[in-house]
Enzyme design. Structure first.
Site, PDB file in Angstrom:
ATOM      1  N   LYS A  45       0.827  -1.206   0.000  1.00 15.53           N
ATOM      2  CA  LYS A  45       0.000   0.000   0.000  1.00 15.53           C
ATOM      3  C   LYS A  45       0.858   1.252   0.000  1.00 15.53           C
ATOM      4  O   LYS A  45       1.890   1.282   0.640  1.00 15.53           O
ATOM      5  CB  LYS A  45      -0.854   0.046   1.274  1.00 15.53           C
ATOM      6  CG  LYS A  45      -2.109  -0.769   1.250  1.00 15.53           C
ATOM      7  CD  LYS A  45      -2.913  -0.494   2.518  1.00 15.53           C
ATOM      8  CE  LYS A  45      -4.067  -1.465   2.659  1.00 15.53           C
ATOM      9  NZ  LYS A  45      -5.039  -1.411   1.564  1.00 15.53           N
ATOM     10  N   ARG A  73     -10.747 -10.826   1.915  1.00 18.85           N
ATOM     11  CA  ARG A  73     -11.714 -11.782   1.379  1.00 18.85           C
ATOM     12  C   ARG A  73     -11.155 -13.206   1.386  1.00 18.85           C
ATOM     13  O   ARG A  73     -11.904 -14.172   1.433  1.00 18.85           O
ATOM     14  CB  ARG A  73     -12.144 -11.340  -0.025  1.00 18.85           C
ATOM     15  CG  ARG A  73     -11.032 -11.314  -1.023  1.00 18.85           C
ATOM     16  CD  ARG A  73     -11.428 -10.594  -2.301  1.00 18.85           C
ATOM     17  NE  ARG A  73     -11.390  -9.130  -2.160  1.00 18.85           N
ATOM     18  CZ  ARG A  73     -11.745  -8.282  -3.112  1.00 18.85           C
ATOM     19  NH1 ARG A  73     -12.179  -8.752  -4.278  1.00 18.85           N
ATOM     20  NH2 ARG A  73     -11.673  -6.981  -2.933  1.00 18.85           N
TER      21      ARG A  73
END
Ligand code: BES
Ligand code: MN
Ligand code: ZN
Length: 458
Positions: free
Chosen positions: A239, A313
């Site tokens: 990130k 997820r």
């Protein structure tokens, strides 16, 4: 008793707080003494929502507080606006001028009194005297869960890794006498939780699956799955600094699940509760999982990794598959899952997803009545095949730059088939700018609404 800056022992004493709106201002002023009315006039007090004024008594000490509520300029009537006061009033004892109207005010007061002071000195806080009531008991149960979740989110990742998150869950479990177990490290592979292992193996802080079970086995089964990514660096698809800076909150789903579990167990709701938390750190190292890697999932299908920053997820897929195996009546996932949910609805209005129309209606209803806003978004079936891979049974992300929160929900949905109902909440887990009863920092979204739903369950 004094908890959450509420006191039930002194309910006739304290400085009265007079709630009013534009219509009832004159009536409220009539209850004051003439010099006090003069003070209000001289202070140019305007009854705009959230405005307050401390009115002195004859000796010059605080004698009363005026507090204005009602619709703001946009037409919004903030149900938690009373929670503004604990952060601004001088430290003293207060009471409601109309104690019969305490309703949800005690909860707003408790939520607005919250501070995260683990690493610094807490600011002094005013105390509100409230009469004992069933509704107050309920507010305290909710406040407990909210404080727990906020503390967990606000604690930085150096003190809130998978191990510490497990310890927090274990301690909650001990308080309420629930069954507790955890599968950690290489055992995740033995116990067939390959995606939890893949995401968490890079960190020296071992990944794990936390499993808490409580309540009567014969009662309706409700299973909560919470994303426990204790820090999300993004892994190898690292990130940028801005987005990474807040990623201690990426266990917000786990915190919300534990906060909700605390409410359920404290209230002794007649359900069989299970809480599953995949707790991992998504970090960068030579052992990190990579884009292009292919892993099996607990449920079976192989999953190609499209981006290691879509880690949530993956860990949820295995935890949901595990939870789904006993075919619960209701399976719920809570996760700080996508930035796309924030693009769609902003930080304060989390989307939820379910195929169960009746459940959706109930969630919309309890979200409204619990001052816990939620907005239904669709599990739009035609987007499901955006999750295809040329080399595995599926990819966990799509290359399309659209509908990121929906496709994440559709991915999760693939791992649920036996549960009677499934609802997924893509929460932000954070209040970026303080609002009444919602101090800046970690926030447990959706769980007051879900708790209210479960109170009425069956
Ligand atoms: N934890 C983030 C999502 C997130 C980011 C939530 C910021 C709240 C605020 C999640 O793991 C993530 O990085 N998701 C990616 C997925 C993408 C790589 C497909 C996202 O949403 O950008
Ligand atoms: Mn991520
Ligand atoms: Zn994440």
């Amino acid at each position: 008793m004094k908890e959450f800056f509420l006191d039930t022992d002194i309910h006739q004493s304290g400085i009265p707080i007079i709630r009013l709106d534009a219509q009832s201002l004159d009536q409220a002023l009539a209850a004051l003494k003439a010099p006090q009315r003069a003070w209000v006039k001289a202070s140019r007090f305007k009854p705009e929502p959230g405005a307050y004024l401390v009115v002195p008594d004859a000796s010059g000490k605080p004698g009363a507080v005026l507090f204005a509520t009602g619709k703001d300029k946009t037409g919004f009537d903030d149900p938690l606006i009373f929670g503004h006061l604990p952060g601004v009033l001088p430290k003293a004892q207060y009471r409601l001028a109309d104690p019969d109207a305490h309703g949800s005010l005690a909860l707003a007061w408790a939520l607005g009194s919250y501070q995260f002071s683990r690493y610094t000195k807490a600011a002094p806080r005013p105390v509100l005297a409230v009469p004992k009531s069933e509704e107050l008991e309920r507010s305290l149960i909710i406040a407990h869960g909210m404080y727990l979740a906020r503390d967990l989110i606000n604690t930085p990742a150096n003190d809130m890794g998978p191990d510490e998150l497990e310890a927090a869950a274990r301690s909650l479990s001990q308080t309420h006498g629930s069954a507790f177990s955890a599968i950690a490290g290489e055992d995740l592979l033995v116990q067939n939780l390959p995606l939890v292992h893949a995401v968490g193996k890079s960190s020296p802080r071992a990944p794990r699956l936390i499993d808490l079970v409580w309540g009567d086995e014969g009662a309706p089964k409700v299973t909560l799955v919470g994303k426990g990514v204790c820090f999300d660096s993004g892994g190898l698809d690292i990130k940028p600094p801005g987005p990474m800076s807040l990623m201690k909150k990426d266990m917000g789903g786990a915190a919300a699940a534990l906060g909700l579990a605390s409410m359920i167990m404290r209230a002794k709701l007649p359900i069989r509760l299970r809480v599953l938390i995949p707790a991992v750190e998504n970090s960068v190292s030579g052992r990190a999982f990579r884009p292009g890697d292919i892993y099996p999932s607990r449920k079976g299908p192989s999953v190609e990794i499209g981006n290691t920053d879509a880690e949530g997820r993956l860990v949820l897929a295995d935890a949901l598959a595990l939870g789904d195996e006993e075919a619960p009546d209701l399976l719920i996932s809570l996760a700080t899952l996508t930035g796309a949910a924030r693009v769609a609805l902003g930080p304060d209005l989390p989307p939820f997803y379910t195929h169960d129309e009746a459940l959706a209606g109930k969630i919309e209803d309890t979200a409204r009545t619990s001052a816990d806003p939620l907005w239904r978004m669709p599990l739009w079936a035609p987007y499901d095949d955006w999750l295809k891979s040329p080399v595995a049974d599926m990819n966990h992300i799509t290359t399309q730059p659209f509908a990121g929160s929906i496709t994440a929900a559709l991915f999760l949905n693939r791992f649920v088939e036996r549960s009677t109902s499934f609802a997924h909440f893509d929460i932000f887990g954070w209040t970026p700018e303080a609002r009444p009863a919602r101090p800046k920092g970690g926030e447990a979204q959706a769980i007051r609404a879900i708790f209210t739903l479960l109170e009425r369950y069956r």
